[in-house]
Design an enzyme around this catalytic site. Structure first.
Site, short mmCIF file in Angstrom:
data_model
loop_
_atom_site.label_atom_id
_atom_site.label_comp_id
_atom_site.label_asym_id
_atom_site.label_seq_id
_atom_site.Cartn_x
_atom_site.Cartn_y
_atom_site.Cartn_z
N ASP A 52 -48.64 29.89 33.35
CA ASP A 52 -47.56 29.33 34.15
C ASP A 52 -46.59 30.47 34.44
O ASP A 52 -46.13 31.14 33.49
CB ASP A 52 -46.82 28.23 33.39
CG ASP A 52 -47.64 26.96 33.23
OD1 ASP A 52 -48.85 26.97 33.55
OD2 ASP A 52 -47.07 25.95 32.79
N SER A 77 -41.41 36.94 29.72
CA SER A 77 -42.42 37.99 29.61
C SER A 77 -43.20 38.09 30.90
O SER A 77 -42.99 37.31 31.82
CB SER A 77 -43.36 37.68 28.44
OG SER A 77 -42.62 37.35 27.28
#
Length: 284
Positions: free
Chosen positions: A106, A245
């Site tokens: 995602d 991230s």
């Protein structure tokens, strides 16, 4: 700017007051020099792994409007235990068409062609593939190919997967310092060049020799990759502990055709919202 394929809408991703202070204020940048040291992120990770951080879970769910019913039911013993939660299988369906090039997580996606100088642009800064890989010879293999950049925010599902069947050719870990992967950081620092990252060179069944790289970010204490030499499409590759991230995927020339809407958005510096197992291209 982000484009959401599901709702066919564009939206601006806001920056928190803390990020504005750290990247746009002189005193904030002084603090940032300390916060981006590796030992600080490790200490932050220790706290997030402890029971002391458990009280943060309910507030985080409420503030970010997370639908907790989408995830496996369990009792969380720390914030990182919650942050690395597993989603229910029926919420992310793996397509049966093996020729589809899938999103490993995602995220918000941008795609760039890798030109003759092996450079691509991210938010007004130029990055050489060889800088990312720290391997000049390996970087040359990807001239004429594509660089897929999947940016994960703190509210995203932080487990990621392999995009095809295959085997691991080699692995590399590059130590660095941790910055946020929010766009606000790009104007001041070469974030992907400076951040700690790990990558594997993968021999895949449908897309040739693919590199999948995980990039740590500010206050991410750990990148956790599963150790395996062979893998199947959709197998979990690993997960990030707390923080935003990024996953960078490099493909060789004439192996993948990215979806036209993603290429169009990327040319305008617009990220496209994608989800784990969503098709973002096709085998050429």
């Amino acid at each position: 700017m982000v484009f959401d394929r599901k709702t066919n809408t564009y939206y601006e991703e806001g920056n928190s007051k803390s990020l504005l202070f750290l990247y746009h204020n002189f005193f904030g940048r002084c603090v940032l020099k300390l916060l981006t040291r590796r030992f600080v992120s490790i200490l932050g990770g220790c706290y997030m792994n402890s029971r002391l951080s458990k009280h943060r879970i309910k507030k985080f769910i409420r503030q970010n409007q997370i639908d907790i019913s989408e995830y496996e039911e369990t009792k969380y013993i720390s914030f990182n235990d919650f942050f690395t939660r597993k989603i229910k299988e029926e919420k992310r369906i793996l397509p049966s068409d093996n020729e589809l090039f899938l999103a490993p997580a995602d995220s918000k996606l941008t795609v760039y062609s890798i030109d003759e100088d092996t450079c691509f642009w991210i938010k007004d800064s130029c990055y050489r593939v060889s800088d990312l890989l720290q391997d000049e010879e390996l970087s040359k293999k990807y001239e004429g190919g594509y660089c897929f950049i999947f940016r994960l925010g703190v509210t995203d599902y932080h487990r990621y997967s392999y995009i095809d069947d295959g085997k691991v050719i080699s692995s590399k870990t590059i130590k660095g310092i941790f910055h946020t992967v929010q766009p606000i950081a790009f104007k001041k620092y070469k974030v992907f060049h400076e951040n700690t990252r790990e990558y594997q060179v993968l021999d895949t069944s449908n897309f040739g020799c693919v590199i999948q790289m995980e990039v740590g970010a500010l206050m991410v204490g750990k990148i956790v990759n599963n150790e395996r030499q062979e893998f199947n499409r959709g197998d979990e590759k690993g997960y990030f502990c707390f923080g935003g991230s990024t996953i960078v995927v490099l493909v060789e020339k004439d192996k993948v055709i990215p979806d036209s809407d993603i290429l169009k958005n990327s040319s305008k510096e617009i990220e496209t919202r994608v989800y784990l197992y969503e098709a973002v291209g096709r085998r050429k």
